[in-house]
Write an enzyme that holds these catalytic residues in place. Structure first.
Site, PDB file in Angstrom:
ATOM      1  N   GLN A  54       0.827  -1.200   0.000  1.00  0.00           N
ATOM      2  CA  GLN A  54       0.000   0.000   0.000  1.00  0.00           C
ATOM      3  C   GLN A  54       0.865   1.255   0.000  1.00  0.00           C
ATOM      4  OE1 GLN A  54      -3.340   0.227  -0.271  1.00  0.00           O
ATOM      5  NE2 GLN A  54      -3.026   2.421  -0.405  1.00  0.00           N
TER       6      GLN A  54
ATOM      7  N   HIS B   2       2.540   3.113  -3.219  1.00  0.00           N
ATOM      8  CA  HIS B   2       1.800   3.924  -4.191  1.00  0.00           C
ATOM      9  C   HIS B   2       2.398   5.328  -4.287  1.00  0.00           C
ATOM     10  CE1 HIS B   2      -1.533   1.543  -5.647  1.00  0.00           C
ATOM     11  NE2 HIS B   2      -1.720   1.048  -4.435  1.00  0.00           N
TER      12      HIS B   2
ATOM     13  N   GLU C 278     -10.656   2.493   2.057  1.00  0.00           N
ATOM     14  CA  GLU C 278     -10.773   2.083   0.660  1.00  0.00           C
ATOM     15  C   GLU C 278     -10.652   0.560   0.551  1.00  0.00           C
ATOM     16  OE1 GLU C 278      -8.438   2.940  -3.570  1.00  0.00           O
ATOM     17  OE2 GLU C 278      -7.501   3.444  -1.648  1.00  0.00           O
ATOM     18  N   HIS C 279      -9.629   0.008   1.194  1.00  0.00           N
ATOM     19  CA  HIS C 279      -9.402  -1.437   1.212  1.00  0.00           C
ATOM     20  C   HIS C 279      -9.380  -1.922   2.661  1.00  0.00           C
ATOM     21  CE1 HIS C 279      -7.042   0.233  -2.256  1.00  0.00           C
ATOM     22  NE2 HIS C 279      -7.754  -0.680  -2.914  1.00  0.00           N
TER      23      HIS C 279
ATOM     24  N   ASP D  38      -6.541  -5.550  -6.866  1.00  0.00           N
ATOM     25  CA  ASP D  38      -6.007  -4.493  -7.715  1.00  0.00           C
ATOM     26  C   ASP D  38      -5.900  -4.932  -9.163  1.00  0.00           C
ATOM     27  OD1 ASP D  38      -5.748  -2.651  -5.702  1.00  0.00           O
ATOM     28  OD2 ASP D  38      -3.623  -3.028  -5.338  1.00  0.00           O
TER      29      ASP D  38
ATOM     30  N   GLU E 207     -48.434  22.598   0.493  1.00  0.00           N
ATOM     31  CA  GLU E 207     -47.163  23.193   0.084  1.00  0.00           C
ATOM     32  C   GLU E 207     -47.349  24.543  -0.610  1.00  0.00           C
ATOM     33  OE1 GLU E 207     -44.944  20.320  -2.176  1.00  0.00           O
ATOM     34  OE2 GLU E 207     -44.610  19.028  -0.438  1.00  0.00           O
TER      35      GLU E 207
ATOM     36  N   HIS F  66     -50.083  23.229  -8.984  1.00  0.00           N
ATOM     37  CA  HIS F  66     -50.028  21.767  -9.022  1.00  0.00           C
ATOM     38  C   HIS F  66     -51.429  21.180  -8.849  1.00  0.00           C
ATOM     39  CE1 HIS F  66     -45.773  22.445  -8.598  1.00  0.00           C
ATOM     40  NE2 HIS F  66     -45.501  21.153  -8.558  1.00  0.00           N
TER      41      HIS F  66
END
Length: 427
Positions: free
Chosen positions: A256, A259, A324-325, A358, A412, A417
């Protein structure tokens, strides 16, 4: 080499929202704003200026020719091509199971509701190609788009020396099904994909990783085009007990960290013995690495080892971190999967390193970072699909629903409408 933290210290340093770091700083954002605006307004001229400034030259043609793509196959070793093709097969197999069909949810004589699934028309994939070269990124980003049925998939990647792109990226693009490859990189490439130039047609969505300048560019063009995510530094968290192998854990932490200097690697362990052995093993394995300098900076400045009182506490920290992992290196590891609430992707057991995901296993490696796995997911076929709902009401169905619609519209204070319903029912 890896600093140790108490659970409270780790929470304050890495989990607290006050501790979150932006993937790019204000100086990067200001630089990229100028690039985006210039390419948007000046098109081809600005794209050439920035490409020459940042990449050191302008290609004869932005588009990689068929001849260049064919030549790339001669420059990539056969064993590499085989590995790419085998990985692509696994990625296709996994992502093909994500496909959904348009469907009706309800159908009677009076009411029909349903959902249409339609692919995006044109997608741009950004792939780094300077110091880093990631053919796996091509496969992971393009194959889901192909399966979704995207009409045109284009790829942008920076020039290398000699006015060409890295050959393996071209081969990966062919294997994945990319239609067009452009020789351009950086924030100027993101701008060109988003807004188009005289020679480059704009896309509907941009996916793929990049440095801080690319991340900033994607954040600025979002809204004019779709993007996959704003990715921060890559990260892994490992939960380990006394049955885990420190040699394996150390190797995964280092994998890791290599990177880049901002990558993060964390270990939460119930075993003091495993923690101590892992830290010693990290030092030993680091001495043998070509990227030792990068690894050491990452491990010293961005990583952590935490002794936890129980496996439950380890998962509490991990779920708060939303890595992430996530690797689960525990006895009977698969039985602990239900404890995972927040993670981009999970790797279970001592023989499932993150590297399997990966490159090869099939699930996507484009994953949420920086805690965003709390509310987002990894790249999938769904990222290249638009979902459009539809409704049909007969006159009688509208009459039945009218009192409820009118009541809500008046509540509303949207009288128009209510009137849109009433005028259809006046006899």
């Amino acid at each position: 080499m890896i600093p140790t933290f108490t659970t409270d210290e780790f929470t304050a340093t890495y989990i607290s929202k006050k501790s979150k770091k932006k993937p790019f700083d204000d100086n990067v954002m200001e630089t990229v704003k100028e690039v985006i605006e210039n390419v948007r307004t000046r098109g081809e001229v600005a794209l050439k200026e920035y490409t020459e400034k940042f990449d050191g030259g302008i290609p004869h043609s932005w588009q990689v020719t068929e001849e260049e793509r064919a030549k790339a196959w001669q420059e990539v070793p056969e064993e590499v091509i085989e590995a790419l093709e085998r990985a692509a097969k696994n990625i296709r197999n996994f992502h093909s199971k994500q496909l959904q069909q348009s469907r009706m949810m309800e159908m009677t004589d009076d009411i029909i509701t349903g959902q249409l699934f339609r692919p995006l028309e044109r997608v741009g994939i950004y792939v780094p190609g300077g110091k880093a070269c990631y053919p796996s990124t091509v496969l992971m980003n393009a194959i889901p788009a192909v399966l979704a049925g995207v009409s045109e998939i284009v790829m942008a990647t920076p020039l290398r020396g000699g006015g060409a792109i890295t050959p393996i990226l071209s081969v990966a693009a062919d294997i994945a099904g990319v239609h067009t490859i452009y020789k351009m990189g950086g924030s100027q490439a993101i701008a060109a994909l988003a807004y188009g130039t005289e020679q480059i047609e704009s896309v509907d969505k941009i996916v793929g990783p990049g440095n801080a300048y690319v991340a900033a560019a994607k954040s600025l063009v979002f809204g004019d085009v779709g993007i996959d995510m704003i990715a921060g530094p890559s990260e892994v968290a490992i939960i380990a007990d006394e049955t885990a192998d420190p040699v394996f854990i150390a190797a995964d932490l280092i994998a890791q960290a290599e990177h880049d200097e901002k990558a993060r690697a964390f270990i939460f362990s119930t075993s003091e013995k495993v923690l101590e052995a892992t830290l010693a093993e990290v030092k030993k394995q680091c001495a043998e690495l070509p990227r030792k300098g990068i690894v050491e900076v990452s491990l010293i400045n961005e990583s952590a080892a935490v002794k936890v009182g129980s496996i439950e506490e380890a998962f509490r920290l991990s779920n708060a971190l939303a890595p992430e992992h996530l690797e689960i290196q525990l006895e009977n590891a698969l039985t602990h999967l239900s404890k995972v609430k927040n993670a981009g992707s999970v790797f279970i057991g001592n023989y499932t390193p993150e590297a399997v995901g990966d490159y090869f296993a099939g699930p996507n490696h484009t994953l949420p970072t920086s805690g965003t796995a709390r509310f987002s997911s990894g790249l999938s076929v769904d990222d290249f699909i638009k979902k459009t709902t539809y409704v049909y009401y007969s006159e009688q169905a509208l009459r039945n629903a009218a009192p409820y619609i009118e009541t809500l519209a008046k509540e509303e204070e949207l009288d128009g409408h209510a009137r849109a319903v009433k005028v259809r029912l006046i006899q």
